[in-house]
Design an enzyme around this catalytic site. Structure first.
Site, short mmCIF file in Angstrom:
data_model
loop_
_atom_site.label_atom_id
_atom_site.label_comp_id
_atom_site.label_asym_id
_atom_site.label_seq_id
_atom_site.Cartn_x
_atom_site.Cartn_y
_atom_site.Cartn_z
N ASP A 243 -56.76 4.61 14.76
CA ASP A 243 -57.28 4.00 13.63
C ASP A 243 -58.37 5.03 13.16
O ASP A 243 -58.66 5.99 13.82
CB ASP A 243 -57.78 2.71 14.02
CG ASP A 243 -57.84 2.07 12.73
OD1 ASP A 243 -58.50 2.28 11.78
OD2 ASP A 243 -57.28 0.90 12.62
N ALA A 294 -50.70 1.65 9.54
CA ALA A 294 -51.97 1.65 8.80
C ALA A 294 -51.63 1.53 7.31
O ALA A 294 -50.72 2.43 6.78
CB ALA A 294 -52.72 2.91 9.00
N GLY A 295 -52.49 0.66 6.70
CA GLY A 295 -52.33 0.73 5.19
C GLY A 295 -53.44 0.29 4.64
O GLY A 295 -54.12 -0.41 5.09
N ASN A 304 -56.58 -0.89 -15.72
CA ASN A 304 -58.16 -0.27 -15.10
C ASN A 304 -58.14 0.56 -14.17
O ASN A 304 -59.07 0.74 -13.26
CB ASN A 304 -58.89 -1.82 -14.88
CG ASN A 304 -58.91 -2.74 -16.06
OD1 ASN A 304 -59.09 -2.30 -17.33
ND2 ASN A 304 -58.83 -4.11 -15.48
N TYR A 358 -50.13 -0.13 -4.90
CA TYR A 358 -49.65 -0.53 -3.58
C TYR A 358 -47.92 -0.75 -3.72
O TYR A 358 -47.24 -0.33 -2.61
CB TYR A 358 -50.44 -1.99 -3.11
CG TYR A 358 -50.16 -2.59 -1.86
CD1 TYR A 358 -50.45 -2.13 -0.74
CD2 TYR A 358 -49.24 -3.67 -1.77
CE1 TYR A 358 -50.33 -2.54 0.44
CE2 TYR A 358 -49.05 -4.07 -0.43
CZ TYR A 358 -49.48 -3.62 0.61
OH TYR A 358 -49.26 -4.18 1.98
N LYS A 362 -45.41 1.15 -1.35
CA LYS A 362 -44.43 0.33 -0.43
C LYS A 362 -42.99 0.58 -0.46
O LYS A 362 -42.18 0.43 0.25
CB LYS A 362 -44.95 -1.02 -0.27
CG LYS A 362 -46.31 -1.30 0.24
CD LYS A 362 -46.40 -0.72 1.83
CE LYS A 362 -47.87 -1.29 2.40
NZ LYS A 362 -47.75 -0.51 3.93
N THR A 396 -54.23 -12.40 7.54
CA THR A 396 -55.06 -11.30 8.19
C THR A 396 -56.38 -10.80 7.36
O THR A 396 -56.41 -11.55 6.44
CB THR A 396 -54.16 -9.90 8.29
OG1 THR A 396 -54.16 -9.43 6.92
CG2 THR A 396 -53.03 -9.80 9.05
P1 NAD Z 1 -55.78 -4.70 7.74
O1 NAD Z 1 -56.44 -4.05 6.67
O2 NAD Z 1 -56.30 -5.69 8.37
O3 NAD Z 1 -55.58 -3.26 8.89
C1 NAD Z 1 -54.99 -2.11 8.51
C2 NAD Z 1 -55.71 -1.13 9.54
O4 NAD Z 1 -55.39 0.27 9.03
C3 NAD Z 1 -57.30 -0.98 9.72
O5 NAD Z 1 -57.70 -1.38 11.04
C4 NAD Z 1 -57.69 0.41 9.11
O6 NAD Z 1 -58.95 0.75 9.72
C5 NAD Z 1 -56.69 0.94 9.35
N1 NAD Z 1 -56.35 2.30 8.44
C6 NAD Z 1 -56.42 2.23 7.13
N2 NAD Z 1 -56.54 3.66 6.58
C7 NAD Z 1 -56.42 4.32 7.62
C8 NAD Z 1 -56.40 5.63 7.89
N3 NAD Z 1 -56.16 6.55 6.80
N4 NAD Z 1 -55.84 6.30 9.08
C9 NAD Z 1 -56.01 5.52 10.11
N5 NAD Z 1 -56.12 4.17 10.06
C10 NAD Z 1 -56.24 3.63 8.82
O7 NAD Z 1 -54.30 -4.53 7.44
P2 NAD Z 1 -52.97 -5.74 7.85
O8 NAD Z 1 -53.18 -6.79 6.93
O9 NAD Z 1 -52.95 -5.83 9.13
O10 NAD Z 1 -51.86 -4.85 7.26
C11 NAD Z 1 -51.37 -4.01 7.91
C12 NAD Z 1 -49.92 -3.35 7.42
O11 NAD Z 1 -49.05 -4.23 6.98
C13 NAD Z 1 -50.24 -2.43 6.17
O12 NAD Z 1 -49.52 -1.44 6.00
C14 NAD Z 1 -50.02 -3.23 5.08
O13 NAD Z 1 -49.93 -2.73 3.85
C15 NAD Z 1 -48.81 -4.26 5.59
N6 NAD Z 1 -48.73 -5.55 4.94
C16 NAD Z 1 -49.52 -6.60 5.15
C17 NAD Z 1 -49.44 -7.78 4.62
C18 NAD Z 1 -50.14 -8.98 4.95
O14 NAD Z 1 -50.16 -9.97 4.37
N7 NAD Z 1 -51.40 -8.85 5.66
C19 NAD Z 1 -48.24 -7.99 3.93
C20 NAD Z 1 -47.29 -6.96 3.53
C21 NAD Z 1 -47.49 -5.73 4.16
#
Ligand code: NAD
Length: 455
Positions: A243, A294-295, A304, A358, A362, A396
């Site tokens: 991270d 990570a995302g 915008n 986004y 994806k 989350t």
């Molecule tokens: P979150 O924001 O809670 O956690 C994401 C983590 O990624 C964080 O700890 C952040 O510090 C880390 N991160 C961000 N940029 C980074 C980088 N450049 N290098 C290293 N680490 C980095 O997100 P989440 O809800 O746990 O989502 C996790 C994944 O699941 C993401 O890829 C997100 O797009 C995908 N996702 C989530 C949902 C949802 O409903 N939460 C739905 C679809 C997809």
């Protein structure tokens, strides 16, 4: 994570009020606990009276399940119904094999499962056969929307004509769909190829399927990434947690909890791939699984959207994964049944207002996974796989940022009428990352409770 609404509408008074007002009454889901039964009751196997159906039934018997071939067994609450349709190449025969489900559906256990096994329409040689095979798709997706009590309906689709329903790769995926590991997967069809699974499918989800494997999870300091790390560790993997330095404290906590090592690294760094490989080799002596979790979101209407807002999302969610994968593919240390699992999103499949950046990133991940799958397989003597998991609404910190009213509505807009738990996504990833997931390659598995958006 607790969903107070589910607790309320499943209580006596709350339940009565919800029923009177016609409010959704989501059921608590059957979630995986090591040692728990694979299915919550006997299994009914339907399908033509042929060797293929028999072979599936005997495989299930071999898993010590109570297996029946006819729905008329009195008062049993079915734990699952498996419908073998791999020899049905005429839609006029479909009713004969799926209609016996009708009485069984009225007697499904909570958290029960319906799983179909059919063939890919693309392999059919006549329009009649293609129609019959494609019909299964619409059947499963519609049935998923009719299931109640936390039960789900999913399908396995055999990509190759030479694959039979009782082949190991199919059985391993069947086991995943039957189990509580797939609790938030609903209305989905998963394509199964013919690569080896390199695991004993009889016990693949009970033992520690990832023992001896080294797994890297990016974005592991919180949310879905932390849940993936916990689940892979429970399944026996040694963990490298990645991270950004700003999340270092949380990262160290999760790393301690799962007895893994922490690697503070921004995945957009040009040398991120080689740093990950070096760390895994130096600290754990190998590298087998990489989960690109990570995302980020930076939601704005395109009208915008500033260039830097667009670029930052594409850089983290897509470009970094592409670059790391190139370095993995080139590495001699990533050849032993390697697994890459990427986080996509239902936004990348259906689109979402305010998420052009986004959604593009994806969807790009899905394209990347499909094209990388044959490359990793070739680099690893046919043992490697690359897949994506597309979560729907998962509870989350990312989704906590959605305004309250929108969030509460979005959470219920799926067949299971609730948001998923990070562990639901983690269980699907653990299956794809395991040796038993070897026959699934280049696929996108949605973990979305059959989200109504783009379902
Ligand atoms: P979150 O924001 O809670 O956690 C994401 C983590 O990624 C964080 O700890 C952040 O510090 C880390 N991160 C961000 N940029 C980074 C980088 N450049 N290098 C290293 N680490 C980095 O997100 P989440 O809800 O746990 O989502 C996790 C994944 O699941 C993401 O890829 C997100 O797009 C995908 N996702 C989530 C949902 C949802 O409903 N939460 C739905 C679809 C997809």
């Amino acid at each position: 994570m607790s969903d107070k609404y589910i607790d309320l509408v499943n209580g006596g008074f709350g339940g009565t009020v919800a029923k009177k007002l016609g409010l959704p009454q989501p059921a608590p889901l059957r979630r995986y606990k090591p040692g728990a039964a694979l299915v919550p009751g006997p299994v009914l196997v339907l399908g033509p009276d042929t060797d293929q159906t028999d072979a599936v039934a005997s495989a299930l018997l071999g898993w010590d399940l109570e297996v029946h071939r006819s729905p008329s067994t009195g008062t049993a609450r079915w734990g699952a119904v498996v419908v073998v349709l791999s020899e049905v190449d005429d839609a006029s025969q479909l009713g004969e094999h799926v209609l016996p489900l009708s009485p069984a559906l009225k007697q499904m256990a909570r958290g029960g499962r319906v799983v179909t096994i059919s063939r890919a329409a693309s392999g059919a040689t006549t329009p009649t056969a293609a129609a019959a095979r494609q019909a299964v798709d619409g059947f499963v997706r519609s049935l998923g929307k009719e299931m109640r009590g936390g039960a789900t309906a999913n399908g396995l689709v055999l990509a190759h004509e030479s694959t039979t329903p009782a082949d190991d790769g199919v059985l391993a995926a069947l086991r995943f769909f039957l189990s509580a590991r797939s609790s938030f997967v609903d209305g989905q069809l998963l394509t199964i190829g013919d690569a080896p699974v390199l695991a004993d499918v009889t016990t693949s989800d009970e033992e520690r399927p990832l023992a001896g494997r080294v797994a890297v999870v990016t974005g592991a300091a919180r949310g879905i990434g932390a849940a993936i790390a916990r689940t892979l560790a429970r399944d026996g993997a040694a963990l490298v947690l990645v991270d950004v330095p700003a999340a270092g404290e949380h990262l160290a906590k999760v790393a301690n909890e799962v007895r893994g090592t922490a690697l503070q690294l921004d995945i957009t760094a040009p040398d991120a791939g080689s740093r990950i490989i070096e760390h895994a080799i130096a600290r754990h002596g190998g590298l087998h699984v990489v989960v690109h979790n990570a995302g980020i979101t930076r939601d704005k209407l395109l009208a915008n959207m500033k260039p830097e807002t667009w670029e930052s999302v594409l850089a983290v969610n897509l470009a970094a994964q592409l670059r790391i994968n190139e370095q993995l593919l080139a590495s001699e240390h990533f050849r032993d049944a390697p697994r890459i699992v990427s986080l996509a999103s239902t936004s990348g499949i259906a689109g979402n207002r305010g998420q052009t950046n986004y959604g593009a990133s994806k969807a790009g991940v899905i394209g990347m996974v499909r094209a990388t799958a044959p490359l990793l397989a070739a680099a690893s003597g046919g043992t490697g796989t690359v897949n994506a998991v597309a979560p729907g609404f998962i509870v989350t910190e990312m989704t906590a940022r959605i305004p309250f009213a929108t969030r509460e509505v979005a959470k219920r807009l799926n067949s299971l009428q609730q948001g998923g738990d990070p562990s639901d996504v983690a269980e699907a990833i653990a299956f794809l990352a395991s040796p038993a997931g070897g026959a699934v390659n280049g696929q996108v598995l949605r973990v979305c409770g059959q989200n109504l958006v783009g379902a």
